[in-house]
Scaffold this motif. Sequence first.
Motif, PDB file in Angstrom:
ATOM      1  N   ASN A 350       0.853  -1.221   0.026  1.00 60.49           N
ATOM      2  CA  ASN A 350      -0.010  -0.061   0.113  1.00 60.49           C
ATOM      3  C   ASN A 350       1.063   1.208  -0.151  1.00 60.49           C
ATOM      4  N   ASN A 361      -5.140  -0.582  -1.395  1.00 62.01           N
ATOM      5  CA  ASN A 361      -6.011  -2.105  -1.125  1.00 62.01           C
ATOM      6  C   ASN A 361      -6.441  -2.352   0.049  1.00 62.01           C
ATOM      7  N   LYS A 362      -7.841  -2.264   0.235  1.00 57.69           N
ATOM      8  CA  LYS A 362      -8.559  -2.395   1.755  1.00 57.69           C
ATOM      9  C   LYS A 362      -8.244  -3.478   2.346  1.00 57.69           C
ATOM     10  N   ARG A 363      -7.744  -4.531   1.488  1.00 59.90           N
ATOM     11  CA  ARG A 363      -7.886  -6.110   2.272  1.00 59.90           C
ATOM     12  C   ARG A 363      -6.302  -6.099   2.909  1.00 59.90           C
ATOM     13  N   GLY A 364      -6.321  -6.819   3.829  1.00 56.92           N
ATOM     14  CA  GLY A 364      -4.965  -7.137   4.638  1.00 56.92           C
ATOM     15  C   GLY A 364      -5.364  -7.215   6.218  1.00 56.92           C
ATOM     16  N   SER A 365      -4.173  -7.622   6.986  1.00 54.34           N
ATOM     17  CA  SER A 365      -4.340  -7.968   8.251  1.00 54.34           C
ATOM     18  C   SER A 365      -4.462  -6.509   9.164  1.00 54.34           C
ATOM     19  N   LYS A 366      -3.487  -5.547   8.665  1.00 52.37           N
ATOM     20  CA  LYS A 366      -3.495  -4.425   9.504  1.00 52.37           C
ATOM     21  C   LYS A 366      -3.651  -3.198   8.308  1.00 52.37           C
ATOM     22  N   GLN A 367      -4.449  -2.105   8.449  1.00 50.53           N
ATOM     23  CA  GLN A 367      -4.803  -1.136   7.743  1.00 50.53           C
ATOM     24  C   GLN A 367      -4.004   0.086   8.068  1.00 50.53           C
TER      25      GLN A 367
END
Length: 386
Positions: A350, A361-367
Motif C-alpha cells: 500500500n 488495497n483495503k484487504r490486509g491484516s492491518k490497515q
Amino acid sequence: MQEELIENAFSKVREFYSKHGRTPVRREMEQVNTIARRYFGSWNNFIKTAGLKPNVNKTKAEVETELFALIKEFYHTHGRIPMRREFSAKSTSINKYFGSWNKFIAAGGFEPNDRRIPSIGKLKNSLVKFYIKHGRSPAISDCISKNGLYNPLSYYRHFNVNSWADVLEHVKLKSHFRVTTMTASEAKEKVIKLIKKHRIKYYKDYERLKPANYPSSWYLKEKFGWNNLCYLAGTKIPVTKFSIKDYYLSLARELGRTPTTKELEAKMGVTSGAMTWKTGQRLNHFIQSFGQTPANSTPARCKLSKKQLAEIYKAKSIEHGYPKGMPRGKLKQLTGYSREVYEYRFFSMNGLRLFCGFQLNKRGSKQYTEEQLRELLKKPKHAKKR
C-alpha cells in the motif's frame, strides 16, 4: 582495610629489594602497581613512600660507562673477554646502543673473537662420520653437538640448499625422506593399495607396515597429501577441497541436477561451515572455482532509487493491464524485482501504491490510513517497522 593493603604492598616491594638488590620496576609487580596508583597517584610516589629509591631512565653515556666497566671487570677476573651468552642480561642495551656484540667489544677496547664458522670440508666430514658410526643417514633431529654435527642452518648456508634431503644428497648419502626406486605414479598406486589392504588411517601405522622400498610418510604428505590418499583408498573421508569437489560432482550425477547445500551436507555428514573453514572460501565461491553453478545464491542488490522503482512498477502495471497496480504475485515476473525489495523500500504494498498514486488495497491484516503511510514513507530505510 586500606592500611592493611598498603602495608602488604610495602612488604612485597621491600622483600623484592632484599632478594634482588634493586628496586622493582612497575611491570614486575602489576598487582602492587594497582594499589600504588590508587592510593599514591604513581608508582614512583609509592616507591619513595616505601623508603626505596625510584628507578630513573639513564642517559646513553651512563649506560655505556656502566657496560664498559662490567666488561673490564670481567676481563680482569677471568683473563679473557666474555662471550655473548654471559652478558645475556645486558643484551638489550648492547644491541640498542652498539648494534651488535662484536661492535660493543671493539668499542670497549678489546678485539672480538673470530666467528667459529666450520669449513665445507668439516661439514661434509661430520655427515659421513655419522653415517659410518650409525649405519644410516642422519636426520635433522640428530644435529646436536654430542653427535658431532653442526646446526642445520650451517649446512643449508654452505651447501646453498633449502631442505635436509638436499643436504644429504649433496654429500652422496641416501635420504630416507625421499629416495625410492618407484616413480611418483607408481608410488601413489602402490601406497593406495597398501592403505586399502591394511585399512590404514594414520601415517604412523603406514610407517610401521610399509615395505623398505616404499616412500616415507613425509614424502607422501608433501607430494600427494595423506588425507587424499586415505580418501582414494576408502579408509576415511576427510573434509578437504578434493573430497568436497568429488562428493559434489558425484551427487550432481546421481540427482541429474545441481545439488543444494543441504543435500551436500547430508551426503558428507558435515556442515557447510566446516566446508568453508577447510576450503578457506565461501562454499558457493568454491563450487564456482571448478566450473559449477550453485543451486542457490544471494540475489543481486537493487541499486535503484525509490523513485526509479516506483516508475518501473507504475509503467509495467499500466502496460500489462493493471490500471490500479499489479498484484504482488506478478512483481518478480513483470518488473524483475521481488516483493521483498519493494516492501523494504516502501514499507508495504500500500505504501508503494500510495507513492505511485494508485488506489489503496483495503484487504490486509492491518490497515494504515494515507496519513500514517506518508509518515512511514518519510522515515529512513533503517528505521524500525512497528
